[in-house]
Design a protein around this motif. Structure first.
Motif, PDB file in Angstrom:
ATOM      1  N   GLY A  35       2.709   9.329  -6.140  1.00  0.00           N
ATOM      2  CA  GLY A  35       3.051   8.083  -5.594  1.00  0.00           C
ATOM      3  C   GLY A  35       2.705   7.561  -6.525  1.00  0.00           C
ATOM      4  O   GLY A  35       2.956   5.712  -6.580  1.00  0.00           O
ATOM      5  N   GLN A  51       1.079  -1.141   0.008  1.00  0.00           N
ATOM      6  CA  GLN A  51      -0.155  -0.405  -0.303  1.00  0.00           C
ATOM      7  C   GLN A  51       0.863   0.965   0.213  1.00  0.00           C
ATOM      8  O   GLN A  51       0.409   2.284  -0.989  1.00  0.00           O
ATOM      9  CB  GLN A  51      -0.717  -0.307   1.215  1.00  0.00           C
ATOM     10  CG  GLN A  51      -1.992   1.683   1.270  1.00  0.00           C
ATOM     11  CD  GLN A  51      -2.937   0.866   2.795  1.00  0.00           C
ATOM     12  OE1 GLN A  51      -2.696   0.185   2.982  1.00  0.00           O
ATOM     13  NE2 GLN A  51      -3.525   2.206   3.416  1.00  0.00           N
ATOM     14  N   ASP A  52       2.212   1.228   0.395  1.00  0.00           N
ATOM     15  CA  ASP A  52       2.932   2.169   1.101  1.00  0.00           C
ATOM     16  C   ASP A  52       3.828   2.761  -0.090  1.00  0.00           C
ATOM     17  O   ASP A  52       4.926   2.559   0.074  1.00  0.00           O
ATOM     18  CB  ASP A  52       3.174   3.052   2.374  1.00  0.00           C
ATOM     19  CG  ASP A  52       2.563   3.050   3.172  1.00  0.00           C
ATOM     20  OD1 ASP A  52       1.288   3.507   2.895  1.00  0.00           O
ATOM     21  OD2 ASP A  52       2.152   2.381   4.246  1.00  0.00           O
ATOM     22  N   ASP A 105     -11.541  -1.405  -2.383  1.00  0.00           N
ATOM     23  CA  ASP A 105     -10.878  -0.594  -3.592  1.00  0.00           C
ATOM     24  C   ASP A 105     -12.472  -0.899  -4.479  1.00  0.00           C
ATOM     25  O   ASP A 105     -11.788  -2.012  -5.209  1.00  0.00           O
ATOM     26  CB  ASP A 105      -9.530  -0.443  -4.371  1.00  0.00           C
ATOM     27  CG  ASP A 105      -9.603   1.118  -5.054  1.00  0.00           C
ATOM     28  OD1 ASP A 105     -10.952   1.637  -5.421  1.00  0.00           O
ATOM     29  OD2 ASP A 105      -8.422   1.900  -5.196  1.00  0.00           O
ATOM     30  N   THR A 116      -3.771   0.277  -4.444  1.00  0.00           N
ATOM     31  CA  THR A 116      -4.637   1.841  -5.220  1.00  0.00           C
ATOM     32  C   THR A 116      -4.781   2.909  -4.156  1.00  0.00           C
ATOM     33  O   THR A 116      -5.473   3.483  -4.326  1.00  0.00           O
ATOM     34  CB  THR A 116      -5.307   1.323  -5.498  1.00  0.00           C
ATOM     35  OG1 THR A 116      -6.254   0.702  -5.641  1.00  0.00           O
ATOM     36  CG2 THR A 116      -4.841   0.598  -7.557  1.00  0.00           C
ATOM     37  N   ALA A 117      -5.104   2.359  -2.431  1.00  0.00           N
ATOM     38  CA  ALA A 117      -4.992   2.912  -1.892  1.00  0.00           C
ATOM     39  C   ALA A 117      -4.594   4.679  -1.307  1.00  0.00           C
ATOM     40  O   ALA A 117      -5.285   5.233  -0.722  1.00  0.00           O
ATOM     41  CB  ALA A 117      -5.092   2.030  -0.127  1.00  0.00           C
ATOM     42  N   ASN A 118      -3.549   4.652  -1.977  1.00  0.00           N
ATOM     43  CA  ASN A 118      -2.788   5.705  -1.320  1.00  0.00           C
ATOM     44  C   ASN A 118      -2.979   6.883  -2.702  1.00  0.00           C
ATOM     45  O   ASN A 118      -1.924   7.418  -3.501  1.00  0.00           O
ATOM     46  CB  ASN A 118      -1.589   5.650  -1.091  1.00  0.00           C
ATOM     47  CG  ASN A 118      -1.991   5.639   0.772  1.00  0.00           C
ATOM     48  OD1 ASN A 118      -1.991   5.968   0.922  1.00  0.00           O
ATOM     49  ND2 ASN A 118      -0.341   4.586   0.714  1.00  0.00           N
ATOM     50  N   LEU A 119      -3.814   6.314  -4.027  1.00  0.00           N
ATOM     51  CA  LEU A 119      -3.639   6.567  -5.468  1.00  0.00           C
ATOM     52  C   LEU A 119      -4.666   7.261  -5.815  1.00  0.00           C
ATOM     53  O   LEU A 119      -5.910   6.837  -5.340  1.00  0.00           O
ATOM     54  CB  LEU A 119      -3.309   5.704  -6.286  1.00  0.00           C
ATOM     55  CG  LEU A 119      -1.750   4.279  -5.857  1.00  0.00           C
ATOM     56  CD1 LEU A 119      -1.668   3.837  -6.989  1.00  0.00           C
ATOM     57  CD2 LEU A 119      -0.547   5.735  -6.300  1.00  0.00           C
ATOM     58  N   ASP A 120      -4.561   8.440  -6.176  1.00  0.00           N
ATOM     59  CA  ASP A 120      -5.664   9.397  -7.128  1.00  0.00           C
ATOM     60  C   ASP A 120      -6.781   8.303  -8.505  1.00  0.00           C
ATOM     61  O   ASP A 120      -6.012   7.314  -8.441  1.00  0.00           O
ATOM     62  CB  ASP A 120      -5.783  10.107  -7.403  1.00  0.00           C
ATOM     63  CG  ASP A 120      -4.808  10.469  -9.244  1.00  0.00           C
ATOM     64  OD1 ASP A 120      -5.081  10.053  -9.627  1.00  0.00           O
ATOM     65  OD2 ASP A 120      -3.730  10.887  -8.497  1.00  0.00           O
ATOM     66  N   GLU A 165      -3.606  -3.953  -0.711  1.00  0.00           N
ATOM     67  CA  GLU A 165      -4.633  -2.679  -1.130  1.00  0.00           C
ATOM     68  C   GLU A 165      -3.742  -1.525  -1.788  1.00  0.00           C
ATOM     69  O   GLU A 165      -2.725  -0.054  -1.884  1.00  0.00           O
ATOM     70  CB  GLU A 165      -4.409  -1.383   0.381  1.00  0.00           C
ATOM     71  CG  GLU A 165      -5.915  -2.250   1.640  1.00  0.00           C
ATOM     72  CD  GLU A 165      -7.003  -2.320   1.131  1.00  0.00           C
ATOM     73  OE1 GLU A 165      -6.863  -2.267   0.086  1.00  0.00           O
ATOM     74  OE2 GLU A 165      -7.442  -2.421   1.712  1.00  0.00           O
ATOM     75  N   GLN A 206       4.168   3.296  -6.735  1.00  0.00           N
ATOM     76  CA  GLN A 206       3.152   2.463  -7.163  1.00  0.00           C
ATOM     77  C   GLN A 206       3.429   1.557  -8.786  1.00  0.00           C
ATOM     78  O   GLN A 206       3.438   0.358  -8.537  1.00  0.00           O
ATOM     79  CB  GLN A 206       2.085   2.644  -6.953  1.00  0.00           C
ATOM     80  CG  GLN A 206       1.525   1.218  -6.711  1.00  0.00           C
ATOM     81  CD  GLN A 206       1.505   0.731  -4.854  1.00  0.00           C
ATOM     82  OE1 GLN A 206       2.774   0.389  -5.336  1.00  0.00           O
ATOM     83  NE2 GLN A 206       0.794   0.766  -4.488  1.00  0.00           N
TER      84      GLN A 206
END
Lengths: 234, 412
Positions: free
Chosen positions: A147, A92-93, A204, A172-176, A170, A151
């Motif tokens: 970000g 995720q990160d 997601d 795509t959790a930190n992506l638009d 996760e 990824q």
């Protein structure tokens, strides 16, 4: 033969005097070259399941075979070797190494984990960076890219060892949305071109809408299996 | 391997200030220890060469039992002609010996015809004595630099006390081994500087004059002083001499000869040992500095990079390689500090030599301290620092390698 075969898979954590059943007699199978997602609310056991598949944890009971290997019998060293040969991870990160460039981050598993010749290494890295659209950023450090770009680098790093299975927690959790779709597209392309199996742990909807099989986890149990992209409930 | 080294170096550069501070601390420690070691070693070597080259020699051979009564310089425990021949044969056949000098030592009375005092005398062959004690001519403050028959070298203190000068006639009276008292007139050939240590206030005369005074028909000597080609081979040559002479037994079945190094003959040896003990403790301090500083940095590094360690483990890096990565970081911290420390040491040593720090030792005035960096010391200190740096990194590195990726990845 299934790439992953889980039977009565149970994981219990001891928190002080309390016992927490993270997974309860889970049964499922994943075929090679699949796009599978485990969905469910927080605490449903998604990450626990991914950790077990990724040989980073051992089941309390039941059996789990990944790529034909009973992973519960692997030692720390054997598990690391197994991960390096067969698995790719997307976090995720992103978890890129800040001291290495984009190129070097993708190169890391080939150098440190697998022993691949310099020429082959270069070819694989450049091809993958081109595929994920990061070739022109290859000399930058992670703190110099966005970000979404990070990824995509993480996807390239996960795929560079030619794994049979990629586990994405996760991703795509930190992506638009736009970037998330681009990353999902990239992974789809890899699945289609290289036959890599992707397993996601996510809530997601963007990913859920793209996968072929969706397992729903509730309180450590699989409570549903559905086909994505027009597939009906089983 | 090379990649791990590259990653380790970049990790060190990631925390520039911390790396700089730790390396500087190690560098200061290395500098301090190397300057101390080179200065104390210079002082020690200067003192040893003053003592051995002025009068003692590197090794002395006496008759067994002589050393126990050396204060009274007993003529009854001299080596006789037969012993001397055996001794000379052994010495001449042995490699590593540059020169040897037979000496007749005796106690006597010294008179300027007005006053009388006691004196210790060395009867020597001038050329042989100069070869064994090359600083002897340099001790001459007034007069000729060579001991001639009928002349004596008088220690400065005695010359002052008795108010005699070069060219004066004096009388030396001594008792021979039979108890007869004999006297002989001498001309003062030179006044020599008194030096600290045994024999530093002795007078000298030609060995044939000594034989005449003591009414010796045949040569008898109190000791044979030896100078080596290489001082570092002191113990090996001493042991070889001891072995070569050990078959010479007296009537009681005991060895005739007693081989002693300067260490057995001069009290300065204890000072020299103290310097070595102090050097040992200074090295221990350096080890503590390196151990604490590197361990501190590496513990911090592991703590701050737990997620990164988890990622490395998750993507298949074996525990051994994670351990190795942190050990390399410890190695480079030590190496950097050591290299900078050596450069600092060269600068400080250069300054000390340029300033010419002088000191007095006993009656020797104006001795100049000339520290010199010895490659052996540099390698030893560097080896200790680098080894301790790696050892200090071992615990944090082991901890990192044993981390469960699942726990490490959860770390915030």
């Amino acid at each position: 033969m299934s790439l992953i075969f889980a039977q009565d898979l149970t994981k219990v954590y001891a928190l002080g005097e309390q016992r927490v059943e993270a997974l309860r007699s889970v049964n499922f199978a994943v075929e090679p070259s699949s796009f599978v997602s485990f969905v469910g609310p927080s605490g449903s056991g998604k990450t626990t399941l991914l950790n077990l598949i990724g040989c980073m944890d051992k089941p309390t009971s039941g059996s789990l075979r990944v790529a034909g290997i009973d992973t519960s019998s692997l030692s720390r060293r054997e598990a690391a070797e197994f991960r390096g040969k067969n698995l790719g991870f997307i976090f995720q990160d992103f978890n890129l190494m800040s001291v290495l460039t984009v190129y070097e981050n993708v190169e890391y598993p080939l150098l440190v984990v697998q022993n691949v010749s310099a020429a082959e290494r270069k070819e694989r890295i450049l091809t993958l960076l081109d595929t994920v659209g990061m070739l022109d950023q290859k000399d930058k450090h992670p703190d110099q890219i966005s970000g979404g770009q990070k990824q995509r680098v993480a996807v390239a790093r996960a795929l560079v060892t030619n794994p049979s299975l990629v586990l994405a927690d996760e991703p795509t959790a930190n992506l638009d949305s736009k970037t998330a779709f681009r990353v999902i597209d990239t992974m789809h392309k890899m699945k289609d071109e290289l036959g890599v199996t992707f397993i996601f742990s996510t809530h997601d909807r963007k990913i859920v809408g793209e996968v072929e099989t969706i397992y729903t986890l509730t309180d450590g149990m699989i409570t549903g299996k559905a086909s994505g992209k027009g597939g009906g409930h089983v | 391997m090379f990649k791990l080294v590259k990653i380790a170096l970049r990790n060190l550069l990631r925390y520039k200030r911390r790396t700089l501070l730790t390396s500087s601390l190690i560098a200061v420690g290395v500098t301090f220890v190397l300057v101390f070691v080179s200065s104390s070693s210079a002082f020690k070597n200067l003192m040893i060469s003053q003592i051995t080259d002025s009068m003692l020699g590197h090794i002395q051979i006496h008759k067994q039992g002589y050393m126990a009564s050396i204060d009274s310089l007993p003529l009854t425990l001299n080596l006789d002609q037969k012993d001397i021949e055996k001794l000379e044969k052994a010495v001449n056949s042995m490699s590593g010996i540059k020169a040897y000098s037979p000496r007749i030592k005796f106690a006597g009375m010294f008179s300027n015809f007005m006053e009388t005092t006691n004196i210790r005398v060395n009867g020597v062959y001038p050329d042989k004595e100069e070869a064994v004690a090359p600083l002897l001519p340099g001790r001459v403050k007034q007069g000729e630099k060579v001991i001639k028959k009928g002349e004596m070298f008088i220690p400065e203190l005695l010359a002052k006390g008795m108010e005699v000068k070069v060219g004066d006639t004096i009388v030396v009276i001594a008792t021979n081994r039979d108890g007869s008292v004999n006297g002989k007139q001498f001309r003062v050939g030179a006044v020599i500087e008194s030096v600290t240590g045994p024999g530093g206030r002795d007078g000298y005369m030609h060995i044939e004059d000594a034989m005449e005074m003591l009414r010796m028909d045949q040569m008898e000597v109190s000791e044979v002083a030896i100078r080596l080609d290489d001082f570092d081979k002191l113990h090996s040559v001493s042991a070889a001499l001891d072995a070569a002479l050990s078959d010479q037994l007296n009537k009681a079945g005991k060895p005739v000869f007693d081989v002693r190094t300067w260490e057995d003959l001069s009290p300065f040896y204890n000072v020299s040992r103290m310097i070595e003990v102090m050097t040992f403790f200074i090295r221990l301090m350096l080890i503590a500095i390196v151990l604490i500083s590197v361990m501190n940095v590496m513990i911090m590094a592991v703590y701050e990079r737990i997620r990164e360690i988890g990622t490395m483990a998750a993507i298949g890096t074996k525990p051994g390689k994670i351990l190795f990565l942190f050990l390399i970081e410890g190695f480079f911290l030590g190496l950097t500090g050591t290299l900078v420390g050596i450069v600092f040491t060269c600068a400080v040593t250069y300054v000390i030599n340029a300033v010419e720090i002088s000191f007095n030792f006993g009656r020797q005035i104006g001795l100049v301290l000339s520290p010199r960096l010895e490659p052996g010391q540099i390698f030893l200190i560097s080896g200790i620092v680098i080894l301790v740096s790696i050892l200090a990194a071992l615990q944090p590195a082991y901890k990192a390698s044993r981390m469960e990726p699942i726990n490490a990845l959860r770390h915030v």
